[in-house]
Design a protein around this motif. Structure first.
Motif, PDB file in Angstrom:
ATOM      1  N   ARG A   6      76.470  29.406  52.242  1.00  0.00           N
ATOM      2  CA  ARG A   6      76.169  29.021  50.864  1.00  0.00           C
ATOM      3  C   ARG A   6      74.737  28.501  50.695  1.00  0.00           C
ATOM      4  N   LEU A   7      73.890  28.685  51.706  1.00  0.00           N
ATOM      5  CA  LEU A   7      72.532  28.159  51.625  1.00  0.00           C
ATOM      6  C   LEU A   7      71.801  28.662  50.381  1.00  0.00           C
ATOM      7  N   GLY A   8      71.901  29.932  50.087  1.00  0.00           N
ATOM      8  CA  GLY A   8      71.238  30.482  48.906  1.00  0.00           C
ATOM      9  C   GLY A   8      71.708  29.819  47.626  1.00  0.00           C
ATOM     10  N   ASP A   9      73.015  29.566  47.532  1.00  0.00           N
ATOM     11  CA  ASP A   9      73.576  28.884  46.356  1.00  0.00           C
ATOM     12  C   ASP A   9      73.021  27.464  46.237  1.00  0.00           C
ATOM     13  N   ILE A  10      72.995  26.748  47.365  1.00  0.00           N
ATOM     14  CA  ILE A  10      72.497  25.371  47.370  1.00  0.00           C
ATOM     15  C   ILE A  10      71.020  25.334  46.987  1.00  0.00           C
ATOM     16  N   MET A  11      70.255  26.264  47.521  1.00  0.00           N
ATOM     17  CA  MET A  11      68.828  26.325  47.185  1.00  0.00           C
ATOM     18  C   MET A  11      68.641  26.562  45.691  1.00  0.00           C
ATOM     19  N   LYS A  12      69.421  27.480  45.147  1.00  0.00           N
ATOM     20  CA  LYS A  12      69.312  27.798  43.721  1.00  0.00           C
ATOM     21  C   LYS A  12      69.707  26.589  42.866  1.00  0.00           C
ATOM     22  N   GLU A  13      70.816  25.933  43.229  1.00  0.00           N
ATOM     23  CA  GLU A  13      71.285  24.751  42.489  1.00  0.00           C
ATOM     24  C   GLU A  13      70.236  23.647  42.478  1.00  0.00           C
ATOM     25  N   ARG A  14      69.517  23.490  43.587  1.00  0.00           N
ATOM     26  CA  ARG A  14      68.537  22.411  43.711  1.00  0.00           C
ATOM     27  C   ARG A  14      67.115  22.836  43.361  1.00  0.00           C
ATOM     28  N   GLY A  15      66.923  24.116  43.076  1.00  0.00           N
ATOM     29  CA  GLY A  15      65.597  24.619  42.742  1.00  0.00           C
ATOM     30  C   GLY A  15      64.637  24.590  43.914  1.00  0.00           C
ATOM     31  N   LEU A  16      65.161  24.845  45.122  1.00  0.00           N
ATOM     32  CA  LEU A  16      64.342  24.799  46.337  1.00  0.00           C
ATOM     33  C   LEU A  16      63.852  26.188  46.738  1.00  0.00           C
ATOM     34  N   SER A  17      62.620  26.258  47.160  1.00  0.00           N
ATOM     35  CA  SER A  17      62.054  27.500  47.686  1.00  0.00           C
ATOM     36  C   SER A  17      62.302  27.573  49.191  1.00  0.00           C
ATOM     37  N   ASN A  18      62.092  28.744  49.760  1.00  0.00           N
ATOM     38  CA  ASN A  18      62.215  28.892  51.219  1.00  0.00           C
ATOM     39  C   ASN A  18      61.281  27.916  51.936  1.00  0.00           C
ATOM     40  N   LYS A  19      60.053  27.819  51.450  1.00  0.00           N
ATOM     41  CA  LYS A  19      59.063  26.949  52.085  1.00  0.00           C
ATOM     42  C   LYS A  19      59.517  25.490  52.058  1.00  0.00           C
ATOM     43  N   GLU A  20      60.087  25.053  50.949  1.00  0.00           N
ATOM     44  CA  GLU A  20      60.567  23.674  50.849  1.00  0.00           C
ATOM     45  C   GLU A  20      61.709  23.411  51.828  1.00  0.00           C
ATOM     46  N   VAL A  21      62.608  24.386  51.966  1.00  0.00           N
ATOM     47  CA  VAL A  21      63.731  24.221  52.897  1.00  0.00           C
ATOM     48  C   VAL A  21      63.227  24.207  54.341  1.00  0.00           C
ATOM     49  N   VAL A  22      62.252  25.027  54.649  1.00  0.00           N
ATOM     50  CA  VAL A  22      61.641  25.013  55.978  1.00  0.00           C
ATOM     51  C   VAL A  22      61.075  23.622  56.264  1.00  0.00           C
ATOM     52  N   ASN A  23      60.352  23.057  55.311  1.00  0.00           N
ATOM     53  CA  ASN A  23      59.744  21.735  55.490  1.00  0.00           C
ATOM     54  C   ASN A  23      60.793  20.629  55.620  1.00  0.00           C
ATOM     55  N   LEU A  24      61.876  20.729  54.868  1.00  0.00           N
ATOM     56  CA  LEU A  24      62.935  19.710  54.913  1.00  0.00           C
ATOM     57  C   LEU A  24      63.758  19.767  56.201  1.00  0.00           C
ATOM     58  N   THR A  25      63.963  20.980  56.713  1.00  0.00           N
ATOM     59  CA  THR A  25      64.937  21.178  57.793  1.00  0.00           C
ATOM     60  C   THR A  25      64.331  21.449  59.160  1.00  0.00           C
ATOM     61  N   GLY A  26      63.116  21.972  59.205  1.00  0.00           N
ATOM     62  CA  GLY A  26      62.525  22.373  60.476  1.00  0.00           C
ATOM     63  C   GLY A  26      63.053  23.705  60.977  1.00  0.00           C
ATOM     64  N   VAL A  27      63.831  24.398  60.163  1.00  0.00           N
ATOM     65  CA  VAL A  27      64.384  25.704  60.514  1.00  0.00           C
ATOM     66  C   VAL A  27      63.356  26.769  60.113  1.00  0.00           C
ATOM     67  N   SER A  28      63.221  27.804  60.930  1.00  0.00           N
ATOM     68  CA  SER A  28      62.196  28.825  60.676  1.00  0.00           C
ATOM     69  C   SER A  28      62.421  29.554  59.348  1.00  0.00           C
ATOM     70  N   ARG A  29      61.324  30.025  58.790  1.00  0.00           N
ATOM     71  CA  ARG A  29      61.368  30.745  57.512  1.00  0.00           C
ATOM     72  C   ARG A  29      62.250  31.996  57.608  1.00  0.00           C
ATOM     73  N   ASN A  30      62.148  32.736  58.714  1.00  0.00           N
ATOM     74  CA  ASN A  30      62.970  33.935  58.876  1.00  0.00           C
ATOM     75  C   ASN A  30      64.452  33.607  58.876  1.00  0.00           C
ATOM     76  N   THR A  31      64.815  32.510  59.542  1.00  0.00           N
ATOM     77  CA  THR A  31      66.221  32.097  59.593  1.00  0.00           C
ATOM     78  C   THR A  31      66.698  31.677  58.209  1.00  0.00           C
ATOM     79  N   ILE A  32      65.885  30.916  57.492  1.00  0.00           N
ATOM     80  CA  ILE A  32      66.245  30.490  56.130  1.00  0.00           C
ATOM     81  C   ILE A  32      66.456  31.706  55.242  1.00  0.00           C
ATOM     82  N   THR A  33      65.552  32.667  55.317  1.00  0.00           N
ATOM     83  CA  THR A  33      65.654  33.879  54.505  1.00  0.00           C
ATOM     84  C   THR A  33      66.939  34.641  54.822  1.00  0.00           C
TER      85      THR A  33
END
Length: 74
Positions: A6-33
């Motif tokens: 549900r990561l995509g849903d959570i990102m959409k609900e919170r208005g988070l971009s891939n870059k913001e999630v990378v910065n918050l979590t330390g998880v790679s951009r490719n994995t987030i995508t």
């Protein structure tokens, strides 16, 4: 039955971009995508932990189990 992330849903609900999630979590951009688009077959515990800590959610908030609607006894 299916399991989806549900990561995509959570990102959409919170208005988070891939870059913001990378910065918050330390998880790679490719994995987030991949996770946000449900384009992966597995998730490592380290990745799950990073997402939970960074987004302040529990594993059950990120992973959804969808039961099959078909009746096997019909």
């Amino acid at each position: 039955m299916a399991i989806r992330c549900r990561l995509g849903d959570i990102m959409k609900e919170r208005g988070l971009s891939n870059k913001e999630v990378v910065n918050l979590t330390g998880v790679s951009r490719n994995t987030i995508t991949s996770l946000a688009g449900n384009a992966t077959k597995r998730i490592d515990y380290d990745t799950l932990e990073g997402l939970c800590r960074g987004l302040q959610v529990k594993p059950g908030d990120l992973i959804e189990y969808i039961e099959d609607d078909t009746n096997d006894n019909a």
